[in-house]
Design a protein around this motif. Sequence first.
Motif, mmCIF file in Angstrom:
data_model
loop_
_atom_site.group_PDB
_atom_site.id
_atom_site.type_symbol
_atom_site.label_atom_id
_atom_site.label_comp_id
_atom_site.label_asym_id
_atom_site.label_seq_id
_atom_site.Cartn_x
_atom_site.Cartn_y
_atom_site.Cartn_z
ATOM 1 N N SER A 146 0.832 -1.202 0.000
ATOM 2 C CA SER A 146 0.000 0.000 0.000
ATOM 3 C C SER A 146 0.870 1.256 0.000
ATOM 4 C CB SER A 146 -0.938 0.005 1.200
ATOM 5 O OG SER A 146 -0.242 0.423 2.348
ATOM 6 N N ARG A 155 1.864 2.194 3.867
ATOM 7 C CA ARG A 155 2.568 1.263 4.751
ATOM 8 C C ARG A 155 3.406 0.220 4.051
ATOM 9 N NH1 ARG A 155 -2.202 -0.049 8.920
ATOM 10 N NH2 ARG A 155 -2.884 2.110 9.208
ATOM 11 N N GLY A 156 3.272 0.116 2.729
ATOM 12 C CA GLY A 156 4.004 -0.936 2.035
ATOM 13 C C GLY A 156 3.343 -2.291 2.235
ATOM 14 N N VAL A 157 4.035 -3.369 1.880
ATOM 15 C CA VAL A 157 3.515 -4.717 2.053
ATOM 16 C C VAL A 157 3.352 -4.977 3.557
ATOM 17 C CG1 VAL A 157 4.080 -7.178 1.795
ATOM 18 C CG2 VAL A 157 4.481 -5.597 -0.121
ATOM 19 N N ASN A 162 6.704 5.575 -6.501
ATOM 20 C CA ASN A 162 5.272 5.332 -6.621
ATOM 21 C C ASN A 162 5.069 3.837 -6.883
ATOM 22 O OD1 ASN A 162 3.098 4.774 -8.825
ATOM 23 N ND2 ASN A 162 2.350 6.564 -7.741
HETATM 24 C C1 LIG Z 1 5.092 4.171 -1.544
HETATM 25 S S1 LIG Z 1 5.644 2.548 -1.286
HETATM 26 C C2 LIG Z 1 5.412 2.234 0.445
HETATM 27 C C3 LIG Z 1 6.216 3.087 1.329
HETATM 28 C C4 LIG Z 1 6.213 2.629 2.781
HETATM 29 N N1 LIG Z 1 6.461 3.779 3.573
HETATM 30 C C5 LIG Z 1 7.287 1.545 3.034
HETATM 31 O O1 LIG Z 1 8.293 1.866 3.662
HETATM 32 O O2 LIG Z 1 7.128 0.415 2.579
HETATM 33 C C6 LIG Z 1 4.345 1.572 -1.938
HETATM 34 C C7 LIG Z 1 4.778 0.313 -2.610
HETATM 35 O O3 LIG Z 1 5.523 0.628 -3.780
HETATM 36 C C8 LIG Z 1 6.483 -0.373 -4.036
HETATM 37 N N2 LIG Z 1 7.814 0.255 -4.034
HETATM 38 C C9 LIG Z 1 8.090 1.567 -3.909
HETATM 39 N N3 LIG Z 1 9.411 1.790 -3.994
HETATM 40 C C10 LIG Z 1 9.994 0.590 -4.164
HETATM 41 C C11 LIG Z 1 11.338 0.146 -4.327
HETATM 42 N N4 LIG Z 1 12.362 1.009 -4.345
HETATM 43 N N5 LIG Z 1 11.559 -1.176 -4.479
HETATM 44 C C12 LIG Z 1 10.534 -2.057 -4.491
HETATM 45 N N6 LIG Z 1 9.246 -1.702 -4.354
HETATM 46 C C13 LIG Z 1 8.976 -0.396 -4.189
HETATM 47 C C14 LIG Z 1 6.296 -1.424 -2.954
HETATM 48 O O4 LIG Z 1 5.375 -2.387 -3.430
HETATM 49 C C15 LIG Z 1 5.676 -0.617 -1.839
HETATM 50 O O5 LIG Z 1 4.967 -1.433 -0.947
#
Ligand SMILES: C[S@@+](CC[C@H](N)C(=O)[O-])C[C@H]1O[C@@H](n2cnc3c(N)ncnc32)[C@H](O)[C@@H]1O
Lengths: 191, 191
Positions: free
Chosen positions: B120, B123-125, B149
């Motif tokens: 999400s 919060r992420g996964v 994103n």
């Molecule tokens: C905005 S991010 C979630 C941010 C959250 N604060 C966290 O630390 O997980 C939303 C989703 O984008 C994906 N995502 C964003 N950046 C990523 C990265 N550098 N590597 C892998 N997945 C990423 C992942 O699926 C993550 O759960």
Amino acid sequence: MTPERYQRLLQTLRLRQPDLTVITDEVHKGRNLSAIVRTCDAVGIDTVHTVVPQGGYRGFRGTASGSHKWVEVETYADIHQPVEQLRQRGFQIVATAISPKCKNYLDIDYTKSTALMLGSEKRGVSEQGLSVADEHISVPMIGMVESLNVSVAAAIILQEAFRQRQEAGLYGTNRLSAEIQTLRFFRWAHP
Amino acid sequence: MTPERYQRLLQTLRLRQPDLTVITDEVHKGRNLSAIVRTCDAVGIDTVHTVVPQGGYRGFRGTASGSHKWVEVETYADIHQPVEQLRQRGFQIVATAISPKCKNYLDIDYTKSTALMLGSEKRGVSEQGLSVADEHISVPMIGMVESLNVSVAAAIILQEAFRQRQEAGLYGTNRLSAEIQTLRFFRWAHP
Ligand SMILES: C[S@@+](CC[C@H](N)C(=O)[O-])C[C@H]1O[C@@H](n2cnc3c(N)ncnc32)[C@H](O)[C@@H]1O
Ligand SMILES: C[S@@+](CC[C@H](N)C(=O)[O-])C[C@H]1O[C@@H](n2cnc3c(N)ncnc32)[C@H](O)[C@@H]1O
């Protein structure tokens, strides 16, 4: 500022790539532009060039995770302005287009000074933009939908540029001029 | 239907990959989900599995360029449901996370049956999602912003899966079952 934060700012500046940039050709949705700027930060781009769409931006506050703070966004009225400026600095201009006649995006050498040109959500890169470009590239697609979201296409291509530049060691040296590093540092450090 | 359209539908079905999929773990912005589905279509994914966020979707109409028509979107109340089902079918579960401790996304073999788990916006996964995954992967970032994103991260990883599968010849053969091809064909062909 904590010592860790100070080191983080300096380290990020050391990795910035003065010779990799993006030109948006009337991309008009603010959230797309924000997502592009956020990806630019992640691959070490210092400045983005945007040709403002007729009618202005819808909803661009440049605030996707505060990425506007870390990437300079320069605005223009006309596509010829950033193209001229970048060409004089020796950049190749690589325009995106959606046609099987374009080169595959993997067949470009992104270790050269490169400006990636992205088009508007409805019409793509303008005729003018296409005509001044050195290369036309496309991300292959095998589905039914005709195009990718513009921020998605940008990310796929910039990630390839990042990979090539890492392999070539371009992230191993301090590449922004001392003058620009100082400017950025003061803007970043002061709230 | 024109003969060209008929051929286009059949050709797209021939390229679909039954053993590549995405699980979204409470991704809640409709436009992010739409962009993910659009990218899935472009790389030949037949079905996406989405765990519906608490409170439902904000603004998902599945209509990004009509991609909902071309990709099945199955919904679940709980992350364990799609994970169980896919694991029984032999899929590796690859969760995204943002930590230097994760594997680089380039170091995964996507020619195996693979489900990519996305988290999400806030919060992420989830902890649950992370704990049931076989692998934790990350797209490297060298800027100041903490994450990409979610639709951008999805596109970067799926494009790598596409590249690996092309190299392995997985787009050269008809891979969906005849039964599913017939089902899809009728849904696609009828307006
Ligand atoms: C905005 S991010 C979630 C941010 C959250 N604060 C966290 O630390 O997980 C939303 C989703 O984008 C994906 N995502 C964003 N950046 C990523 C990265 N550098 N590597 C892998 N997945 C990423 C992942 O699926 C993550 O759960
Ligand atoms: C939604 S597309 C424009 C669609 C427009 N109807 C056209 O045919 O150009 C918006 C922008 O996303 C980028 N884009 C989308 N799909 C792409 C692809 N497969 N390859 C390269 N760029 C793409 C390009 O910059 C394009 O100008």
